[in-house]
Write a protein that holds these residues in place. Sequence first.
Motif, PDB file in Angstrom:
ATOM      1  N   VAL A   4      44.202 -88.170   0.137  1.00 42.07           N
ATOM      2  CA  VAL A   4      44.618 -88.800  -1.110  1.00 42.07           C
ATOM      3  C   VAL A   4      45.938 -89.515  -0.888  1.00 42.07           C
ATOM      4  O   VAL A   4      46.853 -88.981  -0.270  1.00 42.07           O
ATOM      5  CB  VAL A   4      44.759 -87.754  -2.238  1.00 42.07           C
ATOM      6  CG1 VAL A   4      45.354 -88.376  -3.476  1.00 42.07           C
ATOM      7  CG2 VAL A   4      43.418 -87.123  -2.539  1.00 42.07           C
ATOM      8  N   ARG A   5      46.001 -90.747  -1.390  1.00 44.60           N
ATOM      9  CA  ARG A   5      47.235 -91.529  -1.327  1.00 44.60           C
ATOM     10  C   ARG A   5      47.494 -92.116  -2.704  1.00 44.60           C
ATOM     11  O   ARG A   5      46.571 -92.473  -3.410  1.00 44.60           O
ATOM     12  CB  ARG A   5      47.108 -92.672  -0.327  1.00 44.60           C
ATOM     13  CG  ARG A   5      46.958 -92.215   1.082  1.00 44.60           C
ATOM     14  CD  ARG A   5      46.720 -93.398   2.002  1.00 44.60           C
ATOM     15  NE  ARG A   5      46.248 -92.941   3.282  1.00 44.60           N
ATOM     16  CZ  ARG A   5      47.029 -92.709   4.327  1.00 44.60           C
ATOM     17  NH1 ARG A   5      48.314 -92.902   4.221  1.00 44.60           N
ATOM     18  NH2 ARG A   5      46.537 -92.301   5.456  1.00 44.60           N
ATOM     19  N   HIS A   6      48.749 -92.197  -3.037  1.00 42.60           N
ATOM     20  CA  HIS A   6      49.165 -92.887  -4.251  1.00 42.60           C
ATOM     21  C   HIS A   6      49.835 -94.179  -3.801  1.00 42.60           C
ATOM     22  O   HIS A   6      50.670 -94.160  -2.893  1.00 42.60           O
ATOM     23  CB  HIS A   6      50.148 -92.048  -5.063  1.00 42.60           C
ATOM     24  CG  HIS A   6      49.568 -90.758  -5.530  1.00 42.60           C
ATOM     25  ND1 HIS A   6      48.697 -90.678  -6.591  1.00 42.60           N
ATOM     26  CD2 HIS A   6      49.717 -89.491  -5.066  1.00 42.60           C
ATOM     27  CE1 HIS A   6      48.348 -89.420  -6.772  1.00 42.60           C
ATOM     28  NE2 HIS A   6      48.947 -88.681  -5.857  1.00 42.60           N
ATOM     29  N   LEU A  55      52.342 -93.139  -0.729  1.00 42.87           N
ATOM     30  CA  LEU A  55      52.685 -91.727  -0.621  1.00 42.87           C
ATOM     31  C   LEU A  55      51.423 -90.906  -0.390  1.00 42.87           C
ATOM     32  O   LEU A  55      50.486 -90.968  -1.192  1.00 42.87           O
ATOM     33  CB  LEU A  55      53.368 -91.274  -1.920  1.00 42.87           C
ATOM     34  CG  LEU A  55      53.714 -89.815  -2.056  1.00 42.87           C
ATOM     35  CD1 LEU A  55      54.770 -89.422  -1.034  1.00 42.87           C
ATOM     36  CD2 LEU A  55      54.207 -89.535  -3.459  1.00 42.87           C
ATOM     37  N   ARG A  56      51.393 -90.174   0.703  1.00 38.08           N
ATOM     38  CA  ARG A  56      50.257 -89.270   0.962  1.00 38.08           C
ATOM     39  C   ARG A  56      50.398 -88.035   0.089  1.00 38.08           C
ATOM     40  O   ARG A  56      51.483 -87.520  -0.113  1.00 38.08           O
ATOM     41  CB  ARG A  56      50.213 -88.866   2.426  1.00 38.08           C
ATOM     42  CG  ARG A  56      49.780 -90.024   3.299  1.00 38.08           C
ATOM     43  CD  ARG A  56      49.670 -89.695   4.749  1.00 38.08           C
ATOM     44  NE  ARG A  56      49.509 -88.286   5.043  1.00 38.08           N
ATOM     45  CZ  ARG A  56      49.604 -87.766   6.249  1.00 38.08           C
ATOM     46  NH1 ARG A  56      49.875 -88.532   7.259  1.00 38.08           N
ATOM     47  NH2 ARG A  56      49.452 -86.486   6.453  1.00 38.08           N
ATOM     48  N   PRO A  64      48.163 -88.271 -10.977  1.00 38.93           N
ATOM     49  CA  PRO A  64      48.118 -89.736 -10.992  1.00 38.93           C
ATOM     50  C   PRO A  64      48.777 -90.337 -12.233  1.00 38.93           C
ATOM     51  O   PRO A  64      49.451 -91.366 -12.140  1.00 38.93           O
ATOM     52  CB  PRO A  64      46.619 -90.049 -10.954  1.00 38.93           C
ATOM     53  CG  PRO A  64      46.005 -88.855 -10.299  1.00 38.93           C
ATOM     54  CD  PRO A  64      46.842 -87.691 -10.755  1.00 38.93           C
ATOM     55  N   GLY A  65      48.615 -89.709 -13.392  1.00 36.91           N
ATOM     56  CA  GLY A  65      49.242 -90.209 -14.615  1.00 36.91           C
ATOM     57  C   GLY A  65      50.751 -90.180 -14.532  1.00 36.91           C
ATOM     58  O   GLY A  65      51.436 -91.112 -14.981  1.00 36.91           O
ATOM     59  N   GLU A  75      58.992-101.036 -14.227  1.00 41.10           N
ATOM     60  CA  GLU A  75      58.098-102.162 -14.486  1.00 41.10           C
ATOM     61  C   GLU A  75      57.015-102.308 -13.424  1.00 41.10           C
ATOM     62  O   GLU A  75      56.610-103.409 -13.060  1.00 41.10           O
ATOM     63  CB  GLU A  75      58.897-103.461 -14.630  1.00 41.10           C
ATOM     64  CG  GLU A  75      59.868-103.403 -15.790  1.00 41.10           C
ATOM     65  CD  GLU A  75      60.664-104.678 -15.965  1.00 41.10           C
ATOM     66  OE1 GLU A  75      60.285-105.717 -15.395  1.00 41.10           O
ATOM     67  OE2 GLU A  75      61.671-104.626 -16.679  1.00 41.10           O
ATOM     68  N   GLY A  76      56.535-101.179 -12.927  1.00 39.83           N
ATOM     69  CA  GLY A  76      55.465-101.175 -11.939  1.00 39.83           C
ATOM     70  C   GLY A  76      54.269-100.393 -12.443  1.00 39.83           C
ATOM     71  O   GLY A  76      54.189-100.058 -13.637  1.00 39.83           O
ATOM     72  N   TRP A  77      53.352-100.091 -11.573  1.00 41.21           N
ATOM     73  CA  TRP A  77      52.163 -99.332 -11.917  1.00 41.21           C
ATOM     74  C   TRP A  77      51.592 -98.654 -10.682  1.00 41.21           C
ATOM     75  O   TRP A  77      51.961 -98.962  -9.571  1.00 41.21           O
ATOM     76  CB  TRP A  77      51.098-100.232 -12.548  1.00 41.21           C
ATOM     77  CG  TRP A  77      50.550-101.279 -11.626  1.00 41.21           C
ATOM     78  CD1 TRP A  77      49.482-101.166 -10.790  1.00 41.21           C
ATOM     79  CD2 TRP A  77      51.076-102.590 -11.403  1.00 41.21           C
ATOM     80  NE1 TRP A  77      49.300-102.325 -10.069  1.00 41.21           N
ATOM     81  CE2 TRP A  77      50.269-103.215 -10.423  1.00 41.21           C
ATOM     82  CE3 TRP A  77      52.149-103.301 -11.926  1.00 41.21           C
ATOM     83  CZ2 TRP A  77      50.492-104.510  -9.982  1.00 41.21           C
ATOM     84  CZ3 TRP A  77      52.373-104.593 -11.481  1.00 41.21           C
ATOM     85  CH2 TRP A  77      51.550-105.185 -10.529  1.00 41.21           C
ATOM     86  N   ARG A  78      50.693 -97.716 -10.918  1.00 42.10           N
ATOM     87  CA  ARG A  78      49.970 -97.039  -9.843  1.00 42.10           C
ATOM     88  C   ARG A  78      48.644 -97.769  -9.648  1.00 42.10           C
ATOM     89  O   ARG A  78      47.899 -97.963 -10.607  1.00 42.10           O
ATOM     90  CB  ARG A  78      49.709 -95.576 -10.192  1.00 42.10           C
ATOM     91  CG  ARG A  78      48.916 -94.841  -9.136  1.00 42.10           C
ATOM     92  CD  ARG A  78      48.627 -93.410  -9.585  1.00 42.10           C
ATOM     93  NE  ARG A  78      47.595 -92.834  -8.761  1.00 42.10           N
ATOM     94  CZ  ARG A  78      46.297 -92.931  -8.997  1.00 42.10           C
ATOM     95  NH1 ARG A  78      45.853 -93.567 -10.045  1.00 42.10           N
ATOM     96  NH2 ARG A  78      45.419 -92.396  -8.173  1.00 42.10           N
TER      97      ARG A  78
END
Length: 81
Positions: A4-6, A55-56, A64-65, A75-78
């Motif tokens: 899993v990576r974000h 990020l691992r 995730p939220g 001012e970013g997002w996943r």
Amino acid sequence: MSDVRHVLVLPDRDSAEEVVEALRERFEVVEEPRLVRDALAGEDDAEDAQWLVVLRDEDERLDPGEMDRLAGEWEGWREEP
């Protein structure tokens, strides 16, 4: 363990570096996230680039939220996988 990576997308390098620091402070992230400059094809101007914080999360302990809300503070997002 999973792979899993974000991927958090930020508008500039300063924001990305601040998010990395916030990850360490708020979520006690030990492994150094990777910073990656992501420019659109043909864009050479740094102002037109986005920065990615990768990020691992092999143990899947980061929500995730919460990652999306954290990026939103700058001012970013996943990015969804």
